[in-house]
Design a protein around this motif. Sequence first.
Motif, mmCIF file in Angstrom:
data_model
loop_
_atom_site.group_PDB
_atom_site.id
_atom_site.type_symbol
_atom_site.label_atom_id
_atom_site.label_comp_id
_atom_site.label_asym_id
_atom_site.label_seq_id
_atom_site.Cartn_x
_atom_site.Cartn_y
_atom_site.Cartn_z
ATOM 1 N N ALA A 147 0.866 -1.208 0.494
ATOM 2 C CA ALA A 147 0.165 -0.095 -0.086
ATOM 3 C C ALA A 147 0.880 0.946 -0.021
ATOM 4 C CB ALA A 147 -1.064 -0.218 0.739
ATOM 5 N N LEU A 148 1.125 2.249 -1.229
ATOM 6 C CA LEU A 148 1.674 2.692 -1.245
ATOM 7 C C LEU A 148 1.312 4.023 -0.371
ATOM 8 C CD1 LEU A 148 3.454 2.500 -4.611
ATOM 9 C CD2 LEU A 148 4.282 2.131 -3.282
ATOM 10 N N PRO A 149 2.220 5.182 -0.356
ATOM 11 C CA PRO A 149 1.591 6.078 0.224
ATOM 12 C C PRO A 149 0.799 6.916 -1.111
ATOM 13 C CG PRO A 149 3.305 5.433 1.497
ATOM 14 C CD PRO A 149 2.990 4.291 0.140
ATOM 15 N N GLU A 150 0.218 7.734 0.052
ATOM 16 C CA GLU A 150 -0.744 8.852 -1.252
ATOM 17 C C GLU A 150 0.808 9.787 -1.968
ATOM 18 O OE1 GLU A 150 -3.916 12.201 -1.699
ATOM 19 O OE2 GLU A 150 -3.666 11.335 0.298
ATOM 20 N N GLY A 151 0.384 10.063 -3.364
ATOM 21 C CA GLY A 151 1.546 10.558 -3.304
ATOM 22 C C GLY A 151 3.048 9.911 -4.055
ATOM 23 N N ARG A 175 3.226 -0.273 5.496
ATOM 24 C CA ARG A 175 1.602 -0.777 5.042
ATOM 25 C C ARG A 175 1.452 -1.893 4.110
ATOM 26 N NH1 ARG A 175 -3.077 3.401 5.172
ATOM 27 N NH2 ARG A 175 -4.891 2.458 5.452
ATOM 28 N N ILE A 176 0.602 -2.540 4.194
ATOM 29 C CA ILE A 176 0.288 -3.760 3.495
ATOM 30 C C ILE A 176 -1.138 -3.640 3.288
ATOM 31 C CG2 ILE A 176 -0.263 -6.393 2.726
ATOM 32 C CD1 ILE A 176 3.286 -5.254 3.704
ATOM 33 N N THR A 177 -1.448 -4.419 2.131
ATOM 34 C CA THR A 177 -2.788 -3.985 2.077
ATOM 35 C C THR A 177 -3.948 -4.224 3.093
ATOM 36 O OG1 THR A 177 -2.463 -5.508 0.506
ATOM 37 C CG2 THR A 177 -3.056 -3.551 -0.715
ATOM 38 N N GLY A 178 -5.062 -4.232 3.379
ATOM 39 C CA GLY A 178 -5.962 -4.577 4.440
ATOM 40 C C GLY A 178 -5.833 -3.899 5.506
ATOM 41 N N ASP A 179 -5.041 -2.479 5.960
ATOM 42 C CA ASP A 179 -4.611 -2.479 6.759
ATOM 43 C C ASP A 179 -4.261 -2.479 7.647
ATOM 44 O OD1 ASP A 179 -4.558 -0.105 8.731
ATOM 45 O OD2 ASP A 179 -6.342 -0.369 9.330
ATOM 46 N N ARG A 180 -2.779 -3.710 7.218
ATOM 47 C CA ARG A 180 -1.740 -4.646 7.994
ATOM 48 C C ARG A 180 -0.663 -3.324 8.330
ATOM 49 N NH1 ARG A 180 -3.531 -8.606 10.494
ATOM 50 N NH2 ARG A 180 -1.462 -9.536 10.482
ATOM 51 N N TRP A 181 0.318 -3.532 8.841
ATOM 52 C CA TRP A 181 1.899 -3.032 8.795
ATOM 53 C C TRP A 181 3.041 -3.877 9.374
ATOM 54 C CZ3 TRP A 181 2.201 2.126 8.358
ATOM 55 C CH2 TRP A 181 0.789 3.027 8.043
ATOM 56 N N VAL A 182 3.569 -3.126 8.831
ATOM 57 C CA VAL A 182 5.146 -4.625 8.949
ATOM 58 C C VAL A 182 6.102 -4.096 9.319
ATOM 59 C CG1 VAL A 182 6.545 -6.853 8.480
ATOM 60 C CG2 VAL A 182 4.685 -6.650 7.029
ATOM 61 N N GLN A 183 6.500 -3.698 10.071
ATOM 62 C CA GLN A 183 8.318 -3.425 10.669
ATOM 63 C C GLN A 183 9.335 -3.882 9.538
ATOM 64 O OE1 GLN A 183 10.176 -2.580 14.481
ATOM 65 N NE2 GLN A 183 9.628 -0.827 14.472
ATOM 66 N N VAL A 184 10.119 -3.588 9.961
ATOM 67 C CA VAL A 184 10.950 -3.556 8.605
ATOM 68 C C VAL A 184 12.460 -3.746 9.297
ATOM 69 C CG1 VAL A 184 12.525 -3.957 6.491
ATOM 70 C CG2 VAL A 184 10.495 -4.103 6.463
ATOM 71 N N SER A 185 13.127 -4.181 9.804
ATOM 72 C CA SER A 185 14.611 -4.142 11.257
ATOM 73 C C SER A 185 15.465 -4.815 10.053
ATOM 74 C CB SER A 185 14.996 -4.555 12.086
ATOM 75 O OG SER A 185 13.449 -4.018 13.467
ATOM 76 N N GLU A 186 16.508 -3.400 9.484
ATOM 77 C CA GLU A 186 17.997 -3.944 8.272
ATOM 78 C C GLU A 186 18.905 -3.923 9.265
ATOM 79 O OE1 GLU A 186 18.838 -2.404 4.104
ATOM 80 O OE2 GLU A 186 17.181 -3.308 4.485
ATOM 81 N N HIS A 187 20.085 -3.635 9.670
ATOM 82 C CA HIS A 187 21.337 -4.208 10.455
ATOM 83 C C HIS A 187 22.221 -4.841 9.296
ATOM 84 C CE1 HIS A 187 19.237 -3.210 14.109
ATOM 85 N NE2 HIS A 187 17.616 -4.248 13.743
ATOM 86 N N ARG A 188 23.333 -3.845 9.977
ATOM 87 C CA ARG A 188 24.821 -4.495 9.012
ATOM 88 C C ARG A 188 25.458 -5.488 9.540
ATOM 89 N NH1 ARG A 188 23.980 -2.436 3.574
ATOM 90 N NH2 ARG A 188 24.188 -0.932 4.273
ATOM 91 N N THR A 189 25.870 -6.688 9.386
ATOM 92 C CA THR A 189 26.548 -7.461 10.226
ATOM 93 C C THR A 189 28.011 -6.536 9.761
ATOM 94 O OG1 THR A 189 27.208 -8.640 8.643
ATOM 95 C CG2 THR A 189 24.909 -9.226 8.690
#
Length: 768
Positions: A147-151, A175-189
Motif C-alpha cells: 500500500a503505497l503512501p498517497e502521491g 503498510r500492507i493492503t488490508g490495513d496491515r503493517w510490517v516493521q522492517v529492521s535492517e542491520h549491517r553485519t
Amino acid sequence: MTAPFIDPADSLERQNRKLLKITSVLMRRVEQAMDDSGAAYAHFQRALMLEEEVQARTWDLEQTLGLLNQSNAELSRANRAAERARADLSNALEAVQEGFALFNADDVMVMCNSRFGMHMPDIRAQLAPGLTFQRYVQLVSQSAHLALPEGETAESWAEKRKQKHKENHVNFNVRITGDRWVQVSEHRTPDQGTAILQTDVTDMIRLERQEREKLLDDQARLIRATLEHINQGICIFDDQHRLVGWNRRLAALLNPPMHLLRVGTSFDRLLEHFGRDLTFAKGQSLRGVRDWVHQESSRQPLSLEVTRQGKTHLDVFGQEMPDKGFVISFTDVTGEREAIAALSAVNETLEQRVLDRTLALKDALEVAERANASKSRFVAAASHDLLQPLSAAKLFLSSLASMDLSEEPLVVTQRIESALNSVESILAALLDISKLDSGRASVELSTFPMNQVLAPLRDEFQPLARKKGLDLRVVGCDAVVKSDPSYLRRILQNLIANAIRYTGSGKVVVGARHRDDTLSVEVWDTGPGIPEDKRETIFKEFQRLETAGPSGEGVGLGLAIVERACALLNHPLRLHSQVGAGTGFMVSLPRSRGPVRPEAAHVPEAAGDKAGAHVIALVIENDKDVRWAMATLLETWGVSVFDVRDQAEALALLREVGVAPDILLVDYQLDRGENGLDAIDALRAEYGRLPAALITANRSQDLRKSCDTKGIGYLNKPIKPAELRQLLQALGPHPVPALRGDPRSERSGIGGKRQFDLAHSLRRRAMR
C-alpha cells in the motif's frame, strides 16, 4: 647421496621401490668387488647405511600416512558438524515468528526463512537464495500487496528504500493492503552483509490508535494539529521524564522502534537507544544532555548539534515547561550544513530560520497553555453552577427526612439522597482532577503525627466496612511525617474506599512500616487482585475493573486522583497485587523530627435533638432555591431564620426588625461581584463580632486561610446536613448582642416575640 635418483614429487610407494632397487644394485656390486680390494668393504658399509636410511624413511612415511588419514577423518567429522549446524540454523530461523533474510557483502541473498515476505504472496516464490538486493526491492515495490503512501509511485518508493539500505541500522514501517503493517529492521553485519527482520506490528499500531483515540480531547487535538504542521520532530516529556507526546516528523527523522515510541517511555531509555548513533559537536556530550534533564533547579534552554550515523545533521533544542516537564525539538539541517561547507555566507539566514521556528513552537505552547487554563476555569465554573442546585436538593431531602413520612416515601427519599451523594462525589473528584491537571494545586507541607490522619479515617470507614461484612483494621502509628495532611487524607481515603469497594469478603488492613528515613503507609485487602495487564490502566480516568461487583459504585476517578496527588507531594506510590489473593498500595512519606503542628480541636456533638434551639440564623444566599431549602431545613431543627439575598437586604431587614442574629451563614459568591467575606465584615462592623460561617463551592487554600484569619467557619457546597448541624453546635447557642441605640433589641418577653414574628413575616413576604 640418493637425492639425484629420487624425485620428491613421486609418491611414497614409488620412492620406496626406487630405494629398494638401488639397494639391490649396490649389494651386487659389493659382492662382485669383494675380492678386488678393501674398497668393497666400504661399499658394503655404505649399502647398510642406505638400507637403514630407507627403513627410517619408510617409517616416517607410514607415520605421515597415518596422520593424513586421521586429518581426513577429522575433516569429515567437521563437515558433518557444519552440516548439522547449518540444519540447526535453518530450523531455528523457521522457528522465529518474524520473517528473516541474510544478504552477503555483495548484496546477494544467502538464506531466508519461510516467513520472509509472507505478507506478499504474489512475490513469495521468488524470494530465495541467490536473489540480489536490487531485485528484491524491485519485487516488493511492484507487489500488489504494497500500500503505497498517497502521491508515491513504485519507482520513488524503491529509490527511498535503496537510500535506507545505505545506513548501518534502520527501522521503518511498511503498510500492507488490508490495513496491515510490517516493521522492517535492517542491520549491517560485521562482514558488511545485511540482516533483515520483518515483524507484523498491526496489532500494536491498532492498539496505539485506540489508546490515542481515548486520550484525545479538545486540548490534545489543538496541540496535535499545531505540532503536526511544524517541520520539526517534537517530543514532549512530563516532570517525571516520561514521554507524553510526539509528532510524525519525529518518527521520520529518528526511525525509532515501535516498542520505544510509546506514551510513558522514559527519557533515559530513549537516550540510551539513540545515543549510540549520535556524534556531538565539540563541548557537547550525552552526559551533558542527561544532566540537563535531571537538573532539579530551573533548566536553561538547551541547544545542541548532533550528527546521526555520520550522515544526518540535526539541530536539537530543549525548553523547560512551567510544570517542570520539557520539550525537545529536532530539526533536520543536513542540507543546510552541506550548503554551509560551500556557501558560508548563508549562515545567518539559517540561524534566523531556526530561531523563527523555535519562536513559533513557543507561541504554539503558549496557545496550548491558555487553552488548558480556559478549560480549568470552565470546569470550576460549571462545577459551581452544578453544586448550587445539588446543595438545594440535598437540603430539601434532609427536611423531608425529618418529617413524619410513611415507610415507602422515606425509602424513596433515602435512595434519592444516595444518588445525590454519588453525584456530589463525582463532582468533587472532577474538581480535584481539574485542579491537579491545571497545575493550580498548591500544597502546605507541615509535620504531624500519622495518627492525626489514620484515626478519623478509621471512624469514617468502620460503618461502611461492617455493612459489607468486612474486617477493617487500622493500625495506629505515632510516627511524625512531613506532608500536606489534607492531600494525604484524600489519598488514603480513596485507597481505603477502593479496597472496600473491590473486596467481597475478608479484611482490609491499613498500617505503616518504618523504612530508614521514610514511612511506608500501606493499604492491603483480600480482594480479587489486579491482573498484570490492568495495573497501568487502573490509574487512568474513568477506568474500573470488572470485579467492582454488581453495585457499580465509583466512576474510576479515585486512583487517578491518588496518582496525581502522590506526584504533586513527591510521595512514591507502589502497587503489589496477586490475582485471587489481594492487593496492596504503598505510599512513602518522609519522616520528620521537627515540631508537630497542633491538631485541630475536635468539635463535640451537642446533646439533644434540636441543634439550634433558641437560635436565630441569618442566611445570605443569592440562589433562591438554595436559600429556601436551607431555611426549611434549619426550621425543622428549631432554628429561627432570616434569609436574604445580599448584604444590603440583610442590613435593611435587621434594622427594620431590631434584632441581631446569633449566627451568620453566608454564601461566598453573591450577585453584582459581592462576596460573603465583605458581607460578614459589614455585619460585624454594625452588630459586633457575630459567629459566622462561609458556605461556598470554592475550595481554594487562600480562601480557607482568609476564613481562619477572620475567625469564620468554613463549609463546602453541596451542603451536608450533618456538617451543617455540627457547625451550629460549634457556633451556637450564644446570647444575642443588643442592637446599638435600640431598646427594642431585647429578646425576652413579649417585645422579643413580636420582633421575631415580624422578622418571620418579612422573610415569608420576601420569599413570595
